[in-house]
Design an enzyme around this catalytic site. Structure first.
Site, PDB file in Angstrom:
ATOM      1  N   PRO A 114      -3.455   0.010  19.134  1.00 59.27           N
ATOM      2  CA  PRO A 114      -3.377  -0.551  17.699  1.00 59.27           C
ATOM      3  C   PRO A 114      -3.519   0.534  16.404  1.00 59.27           C
ATOM      4  O   PRO A 114      -3.244   0.248  15.514  1.00 59.27           O
ATOM      5  CB  PRO A 114      -4.274  -1.712  17.607  1.00 59.27           C
ATOM      6  CG  PRO A 114      -5.289  -1.783  18.680  1.00 59.27           C
ATOM      7  CD  PRO A 114      -4.818  -0.970  19.478  1.00 59.27           C
ATOM      8  N   HIS A 159       0.744  -1.203   0.058  1.00 57.86           N
ATOM      9  CA  HIS A 159      -0.037   0.019  -0.224  1.00 57.86           C
ATOM     10  C   HIS A 159       0.752   1.210   0.043  1.00 57.86           C
ATOM     11  O   HIS A 159       1.842   1.301   0.862  1.00 57.86           O
ATOM     12  CB  HIS A 159      -1.042   0.062   1.271  1.00 57.86           C
ATOM     13  CG  HIS A 159      -2.078  -0.932   1.017  1.00 57.86           C
ATOM     14  ND1 HIS A 159      -3.092  -0.855   2.047  1.00 57.86           N
ATOM     15  CD2 HIS A 159      -2.314  -1.831   0.126  1.00 57.86           C
ATOM     16  CE1 HIS A 159      -3.930  -1.809   1.687  1.00 57.86           C
ATOM     17  NE2 HIS A 159      -3.751  -2.337   0.571  1.00 57.86           N
ATOM     18  N   LYS A 198       1.427  -0.451  15.318  1.00 57.60           N
ATOM     19  CA  LYS A 198       2.953  -0.633  15.715  1.00 57.60           C
ATOM     20  C   LYS A 198       3.360  -1.715  16.392  1.00 57.60           C
ATOM     21  O   LYS A 198       4.575  -2.165  16.423  1.00 57.60           O
ATOM     22  CB  LYS A 198       3.348   0.876  16.392  1.00 57.60           C
ATOM     23  CG  LYS A 198       3.240   1.860  15.785  1.00 57.60           C
ATOM     24  CD  LYS A 198       4.295   2.158  14.966  1.00 57.60           C
ATOM     25  CE  LYS A 198       4.036   2.727  13.519  1.00 57.60           C
ATOM     26  NZ  LYS A 198       5.064   2.348  12.419  1.00 57.60           N
ATOM     27  N   TYR A 203       4.244   6.279  10.718  1.00 59.43           N
ATOM     28  CA  TYR A 203       3.325   5.076  10.059  1.00 59.43           C
ATOM     29  C   TYR A 203       4.050   4.187   9.358  1.00 59.43           C
ATOM     30  O   TYR A 203       4.232   2.800   9.629  1.00 59.43           O
ATOM     31  CB  TYR A 203       2.212   5.622   9.432  1.00 59.43           C
ATOM     32  CG  TYR A 203       1.279   4.514   9.299  1.00 59.43           C
ATOM     33  CD1 TYR A 203      -0.093   4.646  10.164  1.00 59.43           C
ATOM     34  CD2 TYR A 203       1.299   3.388   8.293  1.00 59.43           C
ATOM     35  CE1 TYR A 203      -0.870   3.566   9.966  1.00 59.43           C
ATOM     36  CE2 TYR A 203       0.236   2.762   8.114  1.00 59.43           C
ATOM     37  CZ  TYR A 203      -0.988   2.659   8.866  1.00 59.43           C
ATOM     38  OH  TYR A 203      -1.998   1.689   8.808  1.00 59.43           O
ATOM     39  N   TYR A 214      -9.124   5.069   7.989  1.00 54.65           N
ATOM     40  CA  TYR A 214      -8.944   5.657   9.339  1.00 54.65           C
ATOM     41  C   TYR A 214     -10.300   6.544   9.430  1.00 54.65           C
ATOM     42  O   TYR A 214     -10.091   7.710   8.989  1.00 54.65           O
ATOM     43  CB  TYR A 214      -7.784   5.916   9.942  1.00 54.65           C
ATOM     44  CG  TYR A 214      -6.802   5.035  10.010  1.00 54.65           C
ATOM     45  CD1 TYR A 214      -5.964   4.500   9.061  1.00 54.65           C
ATOM     46  CD2 TYR A 214      -6.359   4.459  11.468  1.00 54.65           C
ATOM     47  CE1 TYR A 214      -5.012   3.387   9.269  1.00 54.65           C
ATOM     48  CE2 TYR A 214      -5.313   3.373  11.444  1.00 54.65           C
ATOM     49  CZ  TYR A 214      -4.786   2.788  10.416  1.00 54.65           C
ATOM     50  OH  TYR A 214      -3.584   2.077  10.574  1.00 54.65           O
TER      51      TYR A 214
HETATM   52  P1  RFL Z   1       2.632 -12.160  21.655  1.00 54.50           P
HETATM   53  O1  RFL Z   1       2.185 -12.177  20.301  1.00 54.50           O
HETATM   54  O2  RFL Z   1       1.790 -11.698  22.873  1.00 54.50           O
HETATM   55  O3  RFL Z   1       3.246 -13.480  21.983  1.00 54.50           O
HETATM   56  C1  RFL Z   1       3.693 -14.001  23.398  1.00 54.50           C
HETATM   57  C2  RFL Z   1       3.754 -15.366  23.411  1.00 54.50           C
HETATM   58  O4  RFL Z   1       4.055 -15.565  24.699  1.00 54.50           O
HETATM   59  C3  RFL Z   1       3.114 -16.742  25.112  1.00 54.50           C
HETATM   60  N1  RFL Z   1       3.008 -16.764  26.561  1.00 54.50           N
HETATM   61  C4  RFL Z   1       3.593 -17.513  27.304  1.00 54.50           C
HETATM   62  N2  RFL Z   1       4.881 -18.779  27.078  1.00 54.50           N
HETATM   63  C5  RFL Z   1       5.106 -19.405  28.018  1.00 54.50           C
HETATM   64  N3  RFL Z   1       4.750 -19.163  29.181  1.00 54.50           N
HETATM   65  C6  RFL Z   1       3.979 -18.508  29.676  1.00 54.50           C
HETATM   66  N4  RFL Z   1       3.864 -18.234  30.930  1.00 54.50           N
HETATM   67  C7  RFL Z   1       3.437 -17.446  28.624  1.00 54.50           C
HETATM   68  N5  RFL Z   1       2.538 -16.487  28.761  1.00 54.50           N
HETATM   69  C8  RFL Z   1       2.429 -16.055  27.282  1.00 54.50           C
HETATM   70  C9  RFL Z   1       1.783 -16.291  24.454  1.00 54.50           C
HETATM   71  O5  RFL Z   1       1.119 -17.586  24.364  1.00 54.50           O
HETATM   72  C10 RFL Z   1       2.329 -16.126  23.150  1.00 54.50           C
HETATM   73  O6  RFL Z   1       2.527 -17.016  22.097  1.00 54.50           O
HETATM   74  O7  RFL Z   1       3.830 -10.945  21.678  1.00 54.50           O
HETATM   75  P2  RFL Z   1       4.874 -10.744  20.567  1.00 54.50           P
HETATM   76  O8  RFL Z   1       5.534 -12.097  19.910  1.00 54.50           O
HETATM   77  O9  RFL Z   1       5.841  -9.798  21.403  1.00 54.50           O
HETATM   78  O10 RFL Z   1       4.270  -9.890  19.366  1.00 54.50           O
HETATM   79  C11 RFL Z   1       3.685  -8.852  19.530  1.00 54.50           C
HETATM   80  C12 RFL Z   1       2.283  -8.907  18.651  1.00 54.50           C
HETATM   81  O11 RFL Z   1       1.710  -9.870  18.829  1.00 54.50           O
HETATM   82  C13 RFL Z   1       1.503  -7.541  19.112  1.00 54.50           C
HETATM   83  O12 RFL Z   1       2.184  -6.498  19.370  1.00 54.50           O
HETATM   84  C14 RFL Z   1       0.281  -7.213  18.064  1.00 54.50           C
HETATM   85  O13 RFL Z   1      -0.594  -8.392  17.664  1.00 54.50           O
HETATM   86  C15 RFL Z   1      -0.514  -6.316  19.014  1.00 54.50           C
HETATM   87  N6  RFL Z   1      -1.899  -6.233  18.536  1.00 54.50           N
HETATM   88  C16 RFL Z   1      -2.077  -5.684  17.436  1.00 54.50           C
HETATM   89  N7  RFL Z   1      -1.068  -4.864  16.910  1.00 54.50           N
HETATM   90  C17 RFL Z   1      -1.360  -4.191  15.646  1.00 54.50           C
HETATM   91  O14 RFL Z   1      -0.313  -3.529  15.285  1.00 54.50           O
HETATM   92  N8  RFL Z   1      -2.318  -4.384  14.979  1.00 54.50           N
HETATM   93  C18 RFL Z   1      -3.441  -5.089  15.398  1.00 54.50           C
HETATM   94  O15 RFL Z   1      -4.546  -5.003  14.937  1.00 54.50           O
HETATM   95  C19 RFL Z   1      -3.346  -5.501  16.778  1.00 54.50           C
HETATM   96  N9  RFL Z   1      -4.377  -6.480  17.184  1.00 54.50           N
HETATM   97  C20 RFL Z   1      -2.956  -7.185  19.178  1.00 54.50           C
HETATM   98  C21 RFL Z   1      -4.199  -7.088  18.350  1.00 54.50           C
HETATM   99  C22 RFL Z   1      -2.611  -7.790  20.092  1.00 54.50           C
HETATM  100  C23 RFL Z   1      -3.588  -8.436  20.885  1.00 54.50           C
HETATM  101  N10 RFL Z   1      -3.680  -9.085  22.233  1.00 54.50           N
HETATM  102  C24 RFL Z   1      -2.249  -9.232  22.630  1.00 54.50           C
HETATM  103  C25 RFL Z   1      -4.649  -8.968  23.074  1.00 54.50           C
HETATM  104  C26 RFL Z   1      -5.105  -7.864  18.937  1.00 54.50           C
HETATM  105  C27 RFL Z   1      -5.056  -8.672  20.024  1.00 54.50           C
HETATM  106  C28 RFL Z   1      -5.991  -9.603  20.465  1.00 54.50           C
HETATM  107  C1  PHB Z   2      -5.305  -4.813  11.210  1.00 53.45           C
HETATM  108  O1  PHB Z   2      -5.720  -5.029   9.858  1.00 53.45           O
HETATM  109  O2  PHB Z   2      -5.757  -5.557  11.881  1.00 53.45           O
HETATM  110  C2  PHB Z   2      -5.153  -3.515  11.439  1.00 53.45           C
HETATM  111  C3  PHB Z   2      -4.520  -2.656  10.501  1.00 53.45           C
HETATM  112  C4  PHB Z   2      -3.877  -1.241  10.770  1.00 53.45           C
HETATM  113  C5  PHB Z   2      -4.127  -0.918  12.343  1.00 53.45           C
HETATM  114  C6  PHB Z   2      -4.692  -1.838  13.358  1.00 53.45           C
HETATM  115  C7  PHB Z   2      -5.060  -3.144  13.008  1.00 53.45           C
HETATM  116  O3  PHB Z   2      -3.832   0.317  12.777  1.00 53.45           O
END
Ligand code: RFL
Ligand code: PHB
Length: 391
Positions: free
Chosen positions: A292, A72, A296, A382, A201
């Site tokens: 989110p 994009h 980032k 961004y 957005y």
């Molecule tokens: P993760 O992906 O949370 O992975 C952490 C891993 O550690 C495991 N864990 C354990 N393992 C062993 N022992 C324990 N006691 C443990 N406790 C936990 C977990 O099962 C998991 O596998 O962290 P990581 O790798 O640092 O990655 C970061 C990203 O996942 C995170 O920053 C993003 O996904 C945040 N986030 C979003 N970010 C965006 O930029 N856009 C989004 O749309 C977006 N949606 C989200 C999200 C985070 C969410 N969470 C954490 C509630 C949606 C959700 C639901």
């Molecule tokens: C997503 O596609 O899940 C998404 C994209 C942009 C954002 C947050 C989530 O700022």
């Protein structure tokens, strides 16, 4: 069992770190609370910065991304009756990629399997020990209920916001900052072609809305809701009505389809310091959470790991501990920049406060689309600051 690096958590941060260490000939063991299927199925982030894409490509993980990812040029910013495109390529010469975290994780899991390195899934009671000494270890109970111990030279906590690693840092040395926002996102995945070429957005009096996507046939949407929202109150019809209202624009229609997943996500900012104590390092959500709105979270986890992998390779392969000594401070500079940007995007786009706040938000949005320097500031943040390790 002995290894060089014990990694707690097999999310994107843990899996990518293991991959980069393996490429440098350093073995590691992953210890993860969930099973591999659960890890691969989690629906989370969707946008990769240009620097994250470069890093994944250089790490040999770019093949499916190049085929299935969607590049994009920028994003659309909207408020009632107006939609404006910000063209990052034109502004700063960098683009972003739509490639879901689910796909990044699948590619990393496949790479881990090819590497043939050890991983324990469905582990419980995971704790880090002796991180102040020379011989740290991780204790846990494996999937079969057997107590286990992995001895290592380094322990890395990649265990997300709820993981136990950060608690191993003495309370007296830890500082944390946290902000819980007075709203949440209702996230929706739908089997329908996106109604837009690039993400929208949208600021709206009823609340923020985001139109994202996962592929040419799958759309991802978010609606601002209250943190205690009951998902049962959101029928598919109510979701589509709200999306249609918040994205309404003359001459544009929202395509609808089957909703395959919906969930409510809390919105918070969180930073804990330091990101290193003795032989324990923290990376990704274990050290920091951003709301989110700036896309980032995943990119920040990748940036931490880019920096940390270099530091650990310098230490374990070349005996040079200098990059490890500066890891926490260096990583935190980017963390705070992204924390500010995510807070700023969140504050500008979500309905909160009173009509005075709304007027300020609309003025800020007009400024961003009306001024090349204001637009450039958004674009640089961004699309991502330069990624460590890519010079
Ligand atoms: P993760 O992906 O949370 O992975 C952490 C891993 O550690 C495991 N864990 C354990 N393992 C062993 N022992 C324990 N006691 C443990 N406790 C936990 C977990 O099962 C998991 O596998 O962290 P990581 O790798 O640092 O990655 C970061 C990203 O996942 C995170 O920053 C993003 O996904 C945040 N986030 C979003 N970010 C965006 O930029 N856009 C989004 O749309 C977006 N949606 C989200 C999200 C985070 C969410 N969470 C954490 C509630 C949606 C959700 C639901
Ligand atoms: C997503 O596609 O899940 C998404 C994209 C942009 C954002 C947050 C989530 O700022």
């Amino acid at each position: 069992m002995r290894t060089r690096v014990a990694i707690i958590g097999a999310g994107p941060a843990g899996l990518l770190l293991a991959h980069l260490l393996d490429a440098a000939g350093i073995d590691s063991v992953l210890i993860e609370r969930q099973n591999a299927e659960h890890v691969a199925a989690r629906i989370r982030a969707g946008i990769l910065e240009a620097g994250s894409v470069d890093l994944l490509r250089r790490a040999g993980l770019g093949e499916r991304l190049a085929r299935e990812g969607m590049e994009h040029r920028g994003i659309h910013l909207q408020w009632p009756n107006e939609r404006h495109h910000l063209d990052f390529v034109d502004l700063i010469g960098r683009s972003v990629w739509v490639y879901g975290q689910t796909e990044v994780t699948k590619d990393l899991l496949a790479a881990r399997e090819r590497a043939g390195q050890a991983a324990f899934y469905a582990a419980s009671e995971v704790t880090a020990h002796e991180i102040d000494g020379e011989r740290p270890y991780v204790a846990f109970v494996d999937a079969a209920g057997r107590p286990r111990r992995v001895d290592a030279e380094i322990v890395v906590g990649c265990d997300g916001y709820h993981g136990p690693s950060k608690q191993a840092i003495p309370d007296a040395l830890r500082h944390t900052w946290e902000r819980n926002y007075p709203f949440a996102w209702l996230g929706v995945l739908a089997d329908v072609e996106p109604s837009t070429d690039e993400l929208i957005y949208a600021w709206h009096p009823d609340g923020f809305a985001l139109h994202s996507m996962r592929s040419r046939t799958v759309s991802r949407f978010y609606l601002q809701v209250t943190p205690d929202e009951n998902i049962g109150d959101w029928s598919d019809d109510r979701i589509w009505d709200n999306l249609a209202t918040r994205f309404a624009l003359d001459g544009w229609t929202l395509k609808t389809g089957a909703i395959t997943e919906k969930s409510v996500l809390p919105m918070r900012s969180f930073v804990t310091t330091p990101l290193r104590h003795g032989r324990l390092f923290l990376a990704g959500d274990a050290g920091h959470i951003v709301p989110p709105t700036g896309a980032k979270g995943l990119n920040l986890a990748i940036a931490d790991v880019a920096l940390l992998s270099r530091a650990l390779i310098a230490w374990l392969r070349d005996g040079d501990t200098a990059p490890a000594a500066t890891y926490s401070d260096t990583a935190l500079e980017r963390v705070w920049r992204c924390t500010h940007f995510s807070w700023w995007m969140t504050t500008m786009l979500h309905r909160h406060g009173d009509d005075f706040d709304a007027r300020l938000q609309l003025s800020q949005l007009r400024r961003v689309v009306g001024s090349r320097s204001a637009a450039t500031e958004l674009a640089e943040n961004y699309a991502g600051l330069p990624m460590p390790g890519l010079d």
